[in-house]
Design an enzyme around this catalytic site. Structure first.
Site, PDB file in Angstrom:
ATOM      1  N   CYS A  19      -5.446  12.761  13.066  1.00  0.00           N
ATOM      2  CA  CYS A  19      -6.124  11.357  12.647  1.00  0.00           C
ATOM      3  C   CYS A  19      -5.921  10.391  14.001  1.00  0.00           C
ATOM      4  O   CYS A  19      -5.318  10.724  15.034  1.00  0.00           O
ATOM      5  CB  CYS A  19      -5.475  10.505  11.492  1.00  0.00           C
ATOM      6  SG  CYS A  19      -4.010   9.835  11.858  1.00  0.00           S
ATOM      7  N   ARG A  28      -8.708  -0.701   4.567  1.00  0.00           N
ATOM      8  CA  ARG A  28      -8.043   0.346   3.781  1.00  0.00           C
ATOM      9  C   ARG A  28      -6.457  -0.482   3.233  1.00  0.00           C
ATOM     10  O   ARG A  28      -5.935   0.287   2.506  1.00  0.00           O
ATOM     11  CB  ARG A  28      -7.613   1.400   4.699  1.00  0.00           C
ATOM     12  CG  ARG A  28      -8.856   2.004   5.051  1.00  0.00           C
ATOM     13  CD  ARG A  28      -8.602   3.505   5.787  1.00  0.00           C
ATOM     14  NE  ARG A  28      -7.681   4.193   5.463  1.00  0.00           N
ATOM     15  CZ  ARG A  28      -6.915   4.998   5.991  1.00  0.00           C
ATOM     16  NH1 ARG A  28      -7.109   5.123   7.376  1.00  0.00           N
ATOM     17  NH2 ARG A  28      -5.852   5.477   5.617  1.00  0.00           N
ATOM     18  N   ARG A  58      -0.383  14.323  13.159  1.00  0.00           N
ATOM     19  CA  ARG A  58       0.409  14.046  11.809  1.00  0.00           C
ATOM     20  C   ARG A  58       0.360  15.519  10.891  1.00  0.00           C
ATOM     21  O   ARG A  58      -0.341  15.423   9.771  1.00  0.00           O
ATOM     22  CB  ARG A  58      -0.335  13.332  11.248  1.00  0.00           C
ATOM     23  CG  ARG A  58      -0.199  11.674  12.053  1.00  0.00           C
ATOM     24  CD  ARG A  58      -0.655  10.561  11.287  1.00  0.00           C
ATOM     25  NE  ARG A  58      -0.035  10.383  10.219  1.00  0.00           N
ATOM     26  CZ  ARG A  58      -0.393   9.239   9.448  1.00  0.00           C
ATOM     27  NH1 ARG A  58      -1.818   8.526   9.516  1.00  0.00           N
ATOM     28  NH2 ARG A  58       0.032   8.807   8.291  1.00  0.00           N
ATOM     29  N   LYS A  99       0.895  -1.098  -0.047  1.00  0.00           N
ATOM     30  CA  LYS A  99      -0.099  -0.004  -0.015  1.00  0.00           C
ATOM     31  C   LYS A  99       0.942   1.312  -0.092  1.00  0.00           C
ATOM     32  O   LYS A  99       0.785   2.266  -0.926  1.00  0.00           O
ATOM     33  CB  LYS A  99      -0.980   0.152   1.143  1.00  0.00           C
ATOM     34  CG  LYS A  99      -1.528   1.275   1.595  1.00  0.00           C
ATOM     35  CD  LYS A  99      -2.500   1.381   2.613  1.00  0.00           C
ATOM     36  CE  LYS A  99      -1.735   1.711   3.942  1.00  0.00           C
ATOM     37  NZ  LYS A  99      -1.568   2.994   4.299  1.00  0.00           N
ATOM     38  N   ASN A 100       1.921   1.216   0.936  1.00  0.00           N
ATOM     39  CA  ASN A 100       2.507   2.554   1.152  1.00  0.00           C
ATOM     40  C   ASN A 100       3.552   2.930  -0.066  1.00  0.00           C
ATOM     41  O   ASN A 100       4.413   3.986  -0.018  1.00  0.00           O
ATOM     42  CB  ASN A 100       3.123   2.660   2.649  1.00  0.00           C
ATOM     43  CG  ASN A 100       2.028   2.948   3.556  1.00  0.00           C
ATOM     44  OD1 ASN A 100       0.975   3.181   3.317  1.00  0.00           O
ATOM     45  ND2 ASN A 100       2.546   2.566   4.742  1.00  0.00           N
ATOM     46  N   ASP A 137       4.328   0.528  12.134  1.00  0.00           N
ATOM     47  CA  ASP A 137       3.235  -0.037  11.527  1.00  0.00           C
ATOM     48  C   ASP A 137       3.019  -1.363  11.875  1.00  0.00           C
ATOM     49  O   ASP A 137       2.056  -2.341  11.394  1.00  0.00           O
ATOM     50  CB  ASP A 137       3.062  -0.044   9.839  1.00  0.00           C
ATOM     51  CG  ASP A 137       2.803   1.477   9.572  1.00  0.00           C
ATOM     52  OD1 ASP A 137       2.315   2.164  10.352  1.00  0.00           O
ATOM     53  OD2 ASP A 137       3.325   1.632   8.162  1.00  0.00           O
TER      54      ASP A 137
HETATM   55  N1  EPU Z   1       5.525  14.667  11.099  1.00  0.00           N
HETATM   56  C1  EPU Z   1       5.501  16.042  11.237  1.00  0.00           C
HETATM   57  N2  EPU Z   1       5.598  16.866  10.304  1.00  0.00           N
HETATM   58  C2  EPU Z   1       5.708  16.616   8.877  1.00  0.00           C
HETATM   59  C3  EPU Z   1       5.597  15.195   8.686  1.00  0.00           C
HETATM   60  C4  EPU Z   1       5.574  14.214   9.719  1.00  0.00           C
HETATM   61  O1  EPU Z   1       5.673  16.618  12.450  1.00  0.00           O
HETATM   62  O2  EPU Z   1       5.638  17.323   8.163  1.00  0.00           O
HETATM   63  C5  EPU Z   1       5.652  13.738  12.213  1.00  0.00           C
HETATM   64  C6  EPU Z   1       4.324  12.982  12.200  1.00  0.00           C
HETATM   65  O3  EPU Z   1       3.296  13.593  13.091  1.00  0.00           O
HETATM   66  C7  EPU Z   1       5.117  11.655  12.719  1.00  0.00           C
HETATM   67  C8  EPU Z   1       6.410  11.376  12.295  1.00  0.00           C
HETATM   68  O4  EPU Z   1       6.589  12.879  11.764  1.00  0.00           O
HETATM   69  O5  EPU Z   1       5.089  11.860  14.211  1.00  0.00           O
HETATM   70  C9  EPU Z   1       6.579  10.316  11.315  1.00  0.00           C
HETATM   71  O6  EPU Z   1       5.531  10.539  10.259  1.00  0.00           O
HETATM   72  P1  EPU Z   1       5.636  10.467   8.981  1.00  0.00           P
HETATM   73  O7  EPU Z   1       5.655  11.671   7.938  1.00  0.00           O
HETATM   74  O8  EPU Z   1       7.017   9.712   8.507  1.00  0.00           O
HETATM   75  O9  EPU Z   1       4.342   9.400   8.445  1.00  0.00           O
HETATM   76  P2  EPU Z   1       3.752   9.539   7.193  1.00  0.00           P
HETATM   77  O10 EPU Z   1       4.505   9.717   5.995  1.00  0.00           O
HETATM   78  O11 EPU Z   1       2.490  10.371   7.333  1.00  0.00           O
HETATM   79  C10 EPU Z   1       3.788   6.894   6.575  1.00  0.00           C
HETATM   80  C11 EPU Z   1       2.969   5.780   6.357  1.00  0.00           C
HETATM   81  C12 EPU Z   1       2.308   5.433   7.551  1.00  0.00           C
HETATM   82  C13 EPU Z   1       3.419   4.986   8.617  1.00  0.00           C
HETATM   83  C14 EPU Z   1       4.521   6.341   8.775  1.00  0.00           C
HETATM   84  C15 EPU Z   1       5.708   5.834   9.702  1.00  0.00           C
HETATM   85  C16 EPU Z   1       2.392   6.093   4.166  1.00  0.00           C
HETATM   86  C17 EPU Z   1       1.133   6.345   2.991  1.00  0.00           C
HETATM   87  N3  EPU Z   1       1.916   6.097   5.425  1.00  0.00           N
HETATM   88  O12 EPU Z   1       2.919   8.020   7.047  1.00  0.00           O
HETATM   89  O13 EPU Z   1       1.666   4.263   7.483  1.00  0.00           O
HETATM   90  O14 EPU Z   1       2.963   4.681   9.840  1.00  0.00           O
HETATM   91  O15 EPU Z   1       4.905   6.758   7.333  1.00  0.00           O
HETATM   92  O16 EPU Z   1       6.293   4.874   9.041  1.00  0.00           O
HETATM   93  O17 EPU Z   1       3.441   5.739   3.730  1.00  0.00           O
HETATM   94  C18 EPU Z   1      -0.085   2.613   7.779  1.00  0.00           C
HETATM   95  O18 EPU Z   1       0.218   2.149   6.677  1.00  0.00           O
HETATM   96  O19 EPU Z   1      -1.082   2.181   8.534  1.00  0.00           O
HETATM   97  C19 EPU Z   1       0.549   3.950   8.236  1.00  0.00           C
HETATM   98  C20 EPU Z   1      -0.086   4.621   9.231  1.00  0.00           C
END
Ligand code: EPU
Length: 430
Positions: free
Chosen positions: A116, A405, A121, A22-23, A313
Site C-alpha cells: 500500500c 476513509r 505491510r 476507526k481502528n 498516524d
Molecule cells: N508488519 C510486518 N508483518 C506483519 C505485520 C506488520 O512486517 O505481519 C510490519 C508493518 O509492515 C509495519 C509494522 O509491522 O512496518 C507495524 O504494522 P502494524 O501491523 O502494527 O500495522 P497495521 O496493524 O496494519 C494499524 C493501523 C494503522 C496504523 C498502524 C500502526 C488499523 C486498522 N490500522 O495497522 O492505521 O498506522 O497500526 O500504528 O488498526 C491509519 O489509520 O491511517 C492507519 C494506517
C-alpha cells in the site's frame, strides 16, 4: 473524485465532538464473526472503511441492521468463508476477519492485501501466529487458504512471540485465541488503546482475556462466545488531528477550540509534543481545550513508535504544524518505510522540508500559500488540510476519498469551527 477547497487564514473557535475510533471499530466489527448471537456496536463512526467492513461481513452472510451510529450484527447463518480481493484491496484491515473465521469455522479464504501507499505491510506475523495455533496456511492465486486440520477443526492454544509489534496482528491472534482449545500467550503484543477496546468487547462476549494494554496477552480459550453490546472508544487520532489544526490556527489568528468526547489519557505522547511546540492545552477527563498564549509555535522533534510513544498516524499532521513553527525540527518515521509522501505536497504550499533516510528535517517558514495538492493516504490528507487552514489563499486538495476513509465529516466539523472549506464533487478519473 471529490476535492476539498480550503480558504486559509480563518480563525477557528468553538467545540468539536470526536467520533468513534476507526481502528477500534474495524476489529470490533470483525469480532462479530466469533458468535452466532447478536453483537451490538454503538458510537460507530460513519466512515468509508466501516462501510467496507460491514459489506464484507454481509457478503459472508452476517445480518447487519444499521441505524444512526449503531449497528446490530448477527453471524448465525454464515454462507461464505471468503474475503475477496475486490474488498480487501480497498481496505487492508479486512485481514481482521481471518482470525475469527478460522477460530469459529476452522477455515477461511482471505485475499492477501498486497502493498500500500505507506509501505509493504506484510501479514507474515498473522500467519505465523495462526500456524502456531495449528492452522495450515497456503497461498494460492493471491489468497490465503487457511484450515485447521485438527479433529474438530478447533485451533489450539500456543505461545506466540511476534517478530515485531503489530496492531492488527495482535488483534487477529487475540480474537482467534478466544475459541482455541487451551491457553494462548501473545508476547511482544501491541499495547494500543484500540486493543484494549477490542479486549473489552471479547470479555463482554464471555472470552477470557487478560493483559490487553500490556505486551503480554493471555487468552484462555472457551467453546463458544455470546452476544454483547459495546460503545466504540473515541478516536485518538481524530482528536490529535483537530488539536493540531487548532494549534496551527490559534497561534496565528487567536480563537479557542475545545475538543470534546475525547480520551486525553490515550494521547499522552501527542499532548506532550504539542506542549513542547508551545501550545497551551487544558485537559479534563473527556475534553481538551487549545488556546492562544500570544506566542508563536516553536515546533518539536518527533519520532514515531509503537504506543505509548508518538503514533505514526499523527506524523503528517504534526509535520504540518512544524512547517509553520519557528526553528528547524526533525520528524523520524520508524513504523512505515514510505510514509513521507505528503512532504512533496506540503512543499507545493511553500514548506521547507528535506528528507534524509527516515527523517524529515522541517524548517519552519513564516507563511504557506495555497496551491493544488494531492492527498496520497489517509493521514497525509489530514496533514494537508491542516497546512491549507493556515496557508494564504485557496488550496485545492484532490483525491479526498482518502480522508473519507477515516474522518467522519471533517469538513462539516471544521466549518462549524469557522473554517472556510467546501467539497467539490469531481468526475471519476483513471
Ligand atoms: N508488519 C510486518 N508483518 C506483519 C505485520 C506488520 O512486517 O505481519 C510490519 C508493518 O509492515 C509495519 C509494522 O509491522 O512496518 C507495524 O504494522 P502494524 O501491523 O502494527 O500495522 P497495521 O496493524 O496494519 C494499524 C493501523 C494503522 C496504523 C498502524 C500502526 C488499523 C486498522 N490500522 O495497522 O492505521 O498506522 O497500526 O500504528 O488498526 C491509519 O489509520 O491511517 C492507519 C494506517
Amino acid at each position: 473524485m471529490d476535492k476539498l477547497v480550503v480558504s486559509g487564514g480563518r480563525r477557528l473557535d468553538g467545540t468539536v465532538a470526536i467520533s468513534g475510533a476507526k481502528n477500534a471499530a474495524l476489529p470490533i466489527l470483525a469480532a462479530s464473526l466469533l458468535t452466532a448471537d447478536t453483537l451490538e456496536v454503538s458510537n460507530l463512526p460513519t466512515l468509508h472503511d466501516v462501510g467496507t467492513m460491514l459489506r464484507l461481513l454481509e457478503r459472508m452472510g452476517t445480518t447487519v441492521e444499521r441505524d444512526d451510529g449503531r449497528v446490530r450484527l448477527r453471524a448465525d447463518a454464515i454462507a461464505s468463508l471468503e474475503a475477496s480481493y475486490d474488498l480487501v484491496k480497498t481496505m487492508r484491515a479486512s485481514i481482521l476477519v481471518l482470525g475469527p473465521m478460522l477460530a469459529r469455522f476452522g477455515e477461511a479464504r482471505v485475499s492477501l492485501p498486497g502493498g500500500c501507499a505507506i509501505g509493504q505491510r506484510p501479514v507474515d506475523q498473522h500467519i505465523k501466529g495462526l500456524q502456531a495455533m495449528g492452522a495450515s496456511i497456503t497461498i494460492e492465486q493471491g489468497y490465503l487458504l487457511a484450515k485447521v486440520e485438527r479433529a474438530g477443526g478447533r485451533l489450539k492454544g500456543a505461545r506466540i512471540v511476534t517478530d515485531m509489534v503489530t496492531v492488527t496482528g495482535t488483534e487477529n491472534l487475540m480474537m482467534a485465541a478466544t475459541l482455541a482449545e487451551g491457553t494462548t500467550v501473545i508476547e511482544n503484543a501491541a499495547r494500543e488503546p484500540e486493543i484494549v477496546d477490542l479486549a473489552d468487547v471479547l470479555i463482554a462476549m464471555g472470552a477470557r482475556v487478560a493483559g490487553a494494554g500490556t505486551d503480554r496477552i493471555v487468552v484462555e480459550g472457551i467453546e463458544t462466545l455470546h452476544g454483547a453490546s459495546h460503545a466504540v472508544m473515541p478516536d485518538r487520532i481524530e482528536t490529535g488531528t483537530f488539536l493540531c489544526a487548532a494549534a496551527a490556527t490559534v497561534s496565528r489568528h487567536g480563537g479557542e477550540v475545545v475538543v470534546r468526547g475525547a480520551r486525553p489519557r490515550t494521547l499522552d505522547a501527542v499532548l506532550d509534543k504539542l506542549r513542547e511546540a508551545g501550545v497551551t492545552l487544558d485537559c479534563d477527563h473527556d475534553s481538551i481545550r487549545v488556546r492562544a498564549n500570544g506566542h508563536a509555535l516553536v515546533g518539536a522533534n518527533v519520532r514515531t513508535s509503537e504506543y505509548p510513544a508518538f503514533p505514526t498516524d499523527m506524523q503528517a499532521q504534526f509535520m504540518a504544524l512544524d512547517c509553520v513553527a519557528s526553528g528547524t525540527n526533525r520528524i523520524t518515521e520508524t513504523i512505515f518505510e514510505n510514509r513521507f509522501m505528503h512532504v512533496q505536497e506540503l512543499s507545493r504550499l511553500g514548506a521547507s522540508i528535506e528528507i534524509e533516510g527516515n527523517t524529515a528535517i522541517v524548517k519552519g517558514v513564516p507563511r504557506l500559500s495555497g496551491a493544488n495538492v494531492m492527498a496520497t493516504d489517509l493521514r497525509a490528507s489530514a496533514g494537508l488540510v491542516i497546512a491549507a487552514l493556515v496557508a494564504d489563499g485557496d488550496t485545492t486538495i484532490d483525491r479526498i476519498y482518502h480522508l473519507d476513509r477515516g474522518y467522519q465529516s471533517m469538513e462539516t466539523k471544521l466549518t462549524a469551527l469557522g473554517a472556510t472549506i467546501r467539497r467539490v464533487a469531481g468526475r471519476p478519473s483513471c
